[in-house]
Design an enzyme around this catalytic site. Structure first.
Site, PDB file in Angstrom:
ATOM      1  N   CYS A   1       0.816  -1.209   0.000  1.00  0.00           N
ATOM      2  CA  CYS A   1       0.000   0.000   0.000  1.00  0.00           C
ATOM      3  C   CYS A   1       0.859   1.273   0.000  1.00  0.00           C
ATOM      4  O   CYS A   1       2.017   1.248   0.415  1.00  0.00           O
ATOM      5  CB  CYS A   1      -0.875   0.035   1.242  1.00  0.00           C
ATOM      6  SG  CYS A   1      -1.800  -1.471   1.493  1.00  0.00           S
TER       7      CYS A   1
ATOM      8  N   ARG B   1       4.659   0.544  -6.209  1.00  0.00           N
ATOM      9  CA  ARG B   1       4.697  -0.305  -5.019  1.00  0.00           C
ATOM     10  C   ARG B   1       3.760  -1.503  -5.150  1.00  0.00           C
ATOM     11  O   ARG B   1       3.861  -2.442  -4.386  1.00  0.00           O
ATOM     12  CB  ARG B   1       4.287   0.523  -3.787  1.00  0.00           C
ATOM     13  CG  ARG B   1       5.297   1.587  -3.424  1.00  0.00           C
ATOM     14  CD  ARG B   1       4.758   2.476  -2.332  1.00  0.00           C
ATOM     15  NE  ARG B   1       4.517   1.759  -1.106  1.00  0.00           N
ATOM     16  CZ  ARG B   1       5.356   1.696  -0.090  1.00  0.00           C
ATOM     17  NH1 ARG B   1       6.503   2.311  -0.152  1.00  0.00           N
ATOM     18  NH2 ARG B   1       5.051   1.031   0.994  1.00  0.00           N
TER      19      ARG B   1
ATOM     20  N   TRP C   1      -3.089  -2.579  -1.440  1.00  0.00           N
ATOM     21  CA  TRP C   1      -2.701  -3.925  -1.883  1.00  0.00           C
ATOM     22  C   TRP C   1      -3.398  -4.867  -0.916  1.00  0.00           C
ATOM     23  O   TRP C   1      -3.029  -4.942   0.257  1.00  0.00           O
ATOM     24  CB  TRP C   1      -1.183  -4.054  -1.805  1.00  0.00           C
ATOM     25  CG  TRP C   1      -0.591  -5.267  -2.441  1.00  0.00           C
ATOM     26  CD1 TRP C   1      -0.364  -5.459  -3.775  1.00  0.00           C
ATOM     27  CD2 TRP C   1      -0.099  -6.443  -1.778  1.00  0.00           C
ATOM     28  NE1 TRP C   1       0.224  -6.680  -3.976  1.00  0.00           N
ATOM     29  CE2 TRP C   1       0.395  -7.311  -2.772  1.00  0.00           C
ATOM     30  CE3 TRP C   1      -0.041  -6.849  -0.449  1.00  0.00           C
ATOM     31  CZ2 TRP C   1       0.944  -8.552  -2.483  1.00  0.00           C
ATOM     32  CZ3 TRP C   1       0.511  -8.090  -0.156  1.00  0.00           C
ATOM     33  CH2 TRP C   1       0.998  -8.921  -1.171  1.00  0.00           C
TER      34      TRP C   1
ATOM     35  N   ASN D   1      -1.494   1.873   6.031  1.00  0.00           N
ATOM     36  CA  ASN D   1      -0.587   0.840   5.515  1.00  0.00           C
ATOM     37  C   ASN D   1      -0.253  -0.100   6.659  1.00  0.00           C
ATOM     38  O   ASN D   1      -0.098   0.349   7.796  1.00  0.00           O
ATOM     39  CB  ASN D   1       0.733   1.458   5.035  1.00  0.00           C
ATOM     40  CG  ASN D   1       0.593   2.137   3.701  1.00  0.00           C
ATOM     41  OD1 ASN D   1      -0.482   2.171   3.124  1.00  0.00           O
ATOM     42  ND2 ASN D   1       1.694   2.703   3.221  1.00  0.00           N
ATOM     43  N   GLY D   2      -0.081  -1.380   6.358  1.00  0.00           N
ATOM     44  CA  GLY D   2       0.299  -2.339   7.401  1.00  0.00           C
ATOM     45  C   GLY D   2      -0.841  -3.283   7.720  1.00  0.00           C
ATOM     46  O   GLY D   2      -1.827  -3.365   6.972  1.00  0.00           O
TER      47      GLY D   2
ATOM     48  N   GLU E   1      19.645 -15.234  -9.597  1.00  0.00           N
ATOM     49  CA  GLU E   1      19.118 -13.889  -9.847  1.00  0.00           C
ATOM     50  C   GLU E   1      18.562 -13.784 -11.274  1.00  0.00           C
ATOM     51  O   GLU E   1      17.508 -13.181 -11.499  1.00  0.00           O
ATOM     52  CB  GLU E   1      20.220 -12.845  -9.588  1.00  0.00           C
ATOM     53  CG  GLU E   1      19.870 -11.413  -9.929  1.00  0.00           C
ATOM     54  CD  GLU E   1      18.616 -10.884  -9.232  1.00  0.00           C
ATOM     55  OE1 GLU E   1      18.092 -11.538  -8.316  1.00  0.00           O
ATOM     56  OE2 GLU E   1      18.133  -9.820  -9.653  1.00  0.00           O
TER      57      GLU E   1
ATOM     58  N   LYS F   1      14.629 -12.826 -12.110  1.00  0.00           N
ATOM     59  CA  LYS F   1      14.234 -11.704 -12.970  1.00  0.00           C
ATOM     60  C   LYS F   1      13.253 -12.175 -14.034  1.00  0.00           C
ATOM     61  O   LYS F   1      12.236 -11.542 -14.287  1.00  0.00           O
ATOM     62  CB  LYS F   1      15.445 -11.077 -13.678  1.00  0.00           C
ATOM     63  CG  LYS F   1      16.327 -10.181 -12.887  1.00  0.00           C
ATOM     64  CD  LYS F   1      15.756  -8.827 -12.540  1.00  0.00           C
ATOM     65  CE  LYS F   1      15.014  -8.872 -11.249  1.00  0.00           C
ATOM     66  NZ  LYS F   1      15.708  -8.889 -10.013  1.00  0.00           N
TER      67      LYS F   1
ATOM     68  N   GLU G   1       9.753 -13.166 -12.447  1.00  0.00           N
ATOM     69  CA  GLU G   1       8.869 -12.154 -11.883  1.00  0.00           C
ATOM     70  C   GLU G   1       8.266 -11.233 -12.925  1.00  0.00           C
ATOM     71  O   GLU G   1       7.150 -10.755 -12.730  1.00  0.00           O
ATOM     72  CB  GLU G   1       9.520 -11.378 -10.726  1.00  0.00           C
ATOM     73  CG  GLU G   1      10.725 -10.573 -11.029  1.00  0.00           C
ATOM     74  CD  GLU G   1      11.302  -9.881  -9.783  1.00  0.00           C
ATOM     75  OE1 GLU G   1      10.608  -9.737  -8.770  1.00  0.00           O
ATOM     76  OE2 GLU G   1      12.469  -9.474  -9.839  1.00  0.00           O
TER      77      GLU G   1
ATOM     78  N   HIS H   1      21.197 -34.915 -10.427  1.00  0.00           N
ATOM     79  CA  HIS H   1      20.621 -35.621  -9.278  1.00  0.00           C
ATOM     80  C   HIS H   1      19.096 -35.552  -9.269  1.00  0.00           C
ATOM     81  O   HIS H   1      18.475 -35.795  -8.239  1.00  0.00           O
ATOM     82  CB  HIS H   1      21.209 -35.073  -7.971  1.00  0.00           C
ATOM     83  CG  HIS H   1      22.682 -35.305  -7.878  1.00  0.00           C
ATOM     84  ND1 HIS H   1      23.222 -36.550  -7.663  1.00  0.00           N
ATOM     85  CD2 HIS H   1      23.728 -34.454  -8.034  1.00  0.00           C
ATOM     86  CE1 HIS H   1      24.550 -36.453  -7.669  1.00  0.00           C
ATOM     87  NE2 HIS H   1      24.880 -35.186  -7.892  1.00  0.00           N
TER      88      HIS H   1
ATOM     89  N   LYS I   1       6.699  -3.647  -4.566  1.00  0.00           N
ATOM     90  CA  LYS I   1       8.093  -3.205  -4.531  1.00  0.00           C
ATOM     91  C   LYS I   1       8.703  -3.408  -3.153  1.00  0.00           C
ATOM     92  O   LYS I   1       9.844  -3.807  -3.026  1.00  0.00           O
ATOM     93  CB  LYS I   1       8.171  -1.732  -4.935  1.00  0.00           C
ATOM     94  CG  LYS I   1       9.585  -1.170  -4.992  1.00  0.00           C
ATOM     95  CD  LYS I   1      10.413  -1.868  -6.040  1.00  0.00           C
ATOM     96  CE  LYS I   1      11.836  -1.382  -6.106  1.00  0.00           C
ATOM     97  NZ  LYS I   1      12.700  -2.298  -6.878  1.00  0.00           N
TER      98      LYS I   1
END
Ligand code: AGP
Length: 601
Positions: free
Chosen positions: A2, A27, A74, A100-101, A473, A477, A480, A496, A596
């Site tokens: 949020c 965000r 969000w 927010n939270g 990484e 990328k 996502e 394996h 974000k």
């Protein structure tokens, strides 16, 4: 996650709030809304969907007034619907809040408030706070907010409008960031600095349990006992342009192209004419990194650097695991939390755990004034500038670079590195931006590759040692932003089990930056080719000939010292993910389900 904005001044609040929300879009959110106070009356416009939908609402029914709050939500409690969108009001509608939270005791509070006659119309935890503040308000808003802090548990940043106090904007935080922007005859509020950058670069970062009272002519800050505090404002060096697209199709592409400059800036921040600026204090005999996602991958690279360059035992931990792990503290150890935002809940919780066990703590963050930056013994910044795209690129590269510098500094001090070796690495680092530019200038081949491989079933990235961290990484990328299923594997581990997945529709990309492991990784690549995979090797030019004997395709990067190659090979990997996402028509900067900065557990 949020986002919050707020304004009090002499301009119309609505356009300032909408513009601020637009700047917080990155965000991640699924609904939005604003509330404006005019002539002692609060009016709200809110809806599920994007800011553009909210704009349609406010175009049809504009909100006049010079005091207001806004929010991007969000969803955590209740679906993303018009009703669940913020702002929320109390029964009478004379108090409006954005939040927010997560309020953890919202179920019990809701029951209690319903018992007092409050009628709830949304499924959110936030509405509880609106009713609560209303019931606690007896003509003294500060007292009501102090009591609110005592009553709510969980994390929150709240901005509050009250019809009875039409020239004041209140806010309070616990565990969720809030910054006050200081203007001339006007004050701004936001959960994140980029939202207020066009208006001011002088900001006050609120601490937990602080209540800020914003009026047109200034801001006053109080603790939860009502004592006034005098926090010093910070001057942010980022400007508004740094948080805009500047002609690029996406923030992510712009941020990829900003990496040469970010690398040069970070280097000059830590290495001057007389050597290293103070980095990690002392000479720890164990260094642990805690982080999430991309920052964790940077930590993995950091652990390799500390082992290779400083001869120091070092491990990277996923923060959400570390916080619940049985730990074996050692006297002379440092725990370094890595986080672009400096607000990631899991990383902050892991850091608390490290502190409780008595470890020295340090931070590596891109965000001056973030919770992380303010809660460690030693905070080191990366100089990437604001990173807006959800997919981290320049923050990651500068994290890896700073970790390299930290390891070099320690290696020099503890005798693991000679000053000649350090000088050679530093001159290699100075040449890096030019080499990065060369990679960025030639990305057409990736476009062609993506056009051909748009509909792959699965893709593999493999590597050993440092290259395994890079493979992780690269895969993250791609996942996502393009949503293409892919796996990152330690090259030797494939046989394996996971090699069972390989067939002619699973391309395999090997990352090879280390000479000692080159032959080993190439032989693993050969094994996948024998099972039908199209194979690609990303490596420095000097390995290209050898790699071309095993790989169908070689993507070479300019030669550099082995320790510097991670900063080069990641560029084609970022561009691959970007090109693939664009080719798939994805929302590159705001991928589905992601935020974000992840401020909840
Ligand atoms: C990066 O591309 C991701 N969006 C994500 O993994 C991110 O790195 C992670 O959530 C940690 O964020 P932080 O660096 O702000 O702590």
């Amino acid at each position: 996650m949020c986002g919050i904005v707020g304004y009090i001044g002499n301009q119309q609040a609505q356009p300032i709030l909408l513009d601020g929300l637009k700047r917080l879009e990155y965000r991640g959110y699924d609904s939005a809304g604003i509330a404006v106070l005019r002539d002692g009356k609060i009016s709200v416009r809110k809806c599920a969907g994007r800011i553009d939908q909210l704009r349609k609402l406010t175009d049809e029914k504009p909100l006049g007034g010079t005091v207001g709050i806004g929010h991007t939500r969000w969803a955590t409690h209740g679906e993303p619907t018009d009703l669940n969108a913020h702002p929320h009001t109390d029964v009478k509608g004379d108090i409006a809040i954005v939040h927010n939270g997560i309020i953890e005791n919202h179920v019990a509070l809701r029951r209690h408030l319903e018992g007092q006659g409050c009628v709830f119309i949304s499924q959110t935890d936030t509405e509880v706070a609106a009713h609560l503040i209303h019931t606690l308000y007896r003509g003294d808003m500060m007292a009501a907010l102090r009591e609110t802090i005592r009553t709510l548990s969980g994390s929150y940043a709240l901005a509050v409008l009250n019809e009875n106090e039409p020239d004041v904007l209140y806010c309070v935080r616990l565990g969720s960031p809030l910054v006050v922007g200081i203007g001339q005859g006007e004050m701004f509020l936001a959960s994140d600095i980029p939202a207020i950058l066009p208006h001011t670069r002088d900001v006050l970062i609120l601490e937990d349990r602080e209540i800020a009272v914003l009026r047109r002519d200034g801001v006053r800050v109080f603790d939860d006992l009502g004592n006034e505090k005098t926090p010093a404002p910070l001057h942010v060096s980022w400007d508004a342009a740094a948080a805009e697209k500047g002609g690029f199709a996406h923030f992510m592409l712009k941020e990829i192209y900003e990496q040469p400059e970010a690398v040069a800036k970070t280097l000059s921040a830590y290495v001057g004419a007389d050597g290293f600026q103070p980095m990690l204090p002392g000479a720890p005999d164990r260094v642990e990194f805690i982080a999430c996602g991309t920052a964790y991958h940077a930590g993995m690279a950091g652990a390799e650097y500390f082992a290779h360059l400083a001869g120091t035992e070092s491990t990277a931990h996923i923060a959400s695991e570390y916080r619940y792990r049985i730990l074996f503290p050692r006297e002379n150890q440092v725990v370094v939390a890595i986080s672009q935002s400096g607000e990631t809940a899991d990383t902050l919780a892991a850091l608390r755990k490290a502190r409780e066990m008595g470890a020295h703590t340090a931070a590596l963050t891109n965000t001056l004034g973030s919770t992380l930056d303010r809660t460690v013994e030693k905070s080191l910044l990366t100089y990437a500038g604001p990173e807006i795209a959800v997919a981290s690129t320049k923050a990651y590269i500068t994290q890896v670079e700073t970790l390299l510098l930290m390891a070099m500094d320690l290696g020099l001090r503890n005798g693991s590195l000679t000053s000649d070796r350090v000088q050679a690495l530093l001159s290699g680092l100075r040449e890096l931006p030019e080499k990065m530019e060369a990679i960025l200038q030639n990305r057409d081949f990736l476009q062609q590759y993506c056009d051909r491989h748009l509909h792959e079933r699965l893709m593999f990235f493999i590597g050993r040692g440092m290259d395994y961290s890079l493979a992780m990484e690269a895969a993250l990328k791609l996942k996502e932003i393009s949503y293409l299923p892919c796996e990152a594997y330690a090259a030797g581990e494939l046989k394996h089990g996971a090699i069972a997945l390989i067939s002619d529709d699973t391309p395999v990309i090997a990352i090879c930056t280390q000479e000692a492991l080159l032959e080993k990784t190439l032989s693993n690549l050969r094994e996948t080719k024998a099972r039908g995979a199209e194979t690609i090797c990303v490596c420095p030019q000097r390995f290209a000939q050898q790699a071309s004997r095993e790989a169908d395709i070689v993507w070479p990067v300019p030669d550099a010292d082995e320790m510097l190659l991670p900063l080069l090979v990641m560029l084609p990997m970022q561009l691959l993910a970007y090109s693939m996402a664009v080719a798939q028509g994805r929302d590159v900067d705001k991928p589905r389900n992601l935020a974000k900065s992840v401020t909840v557990e």
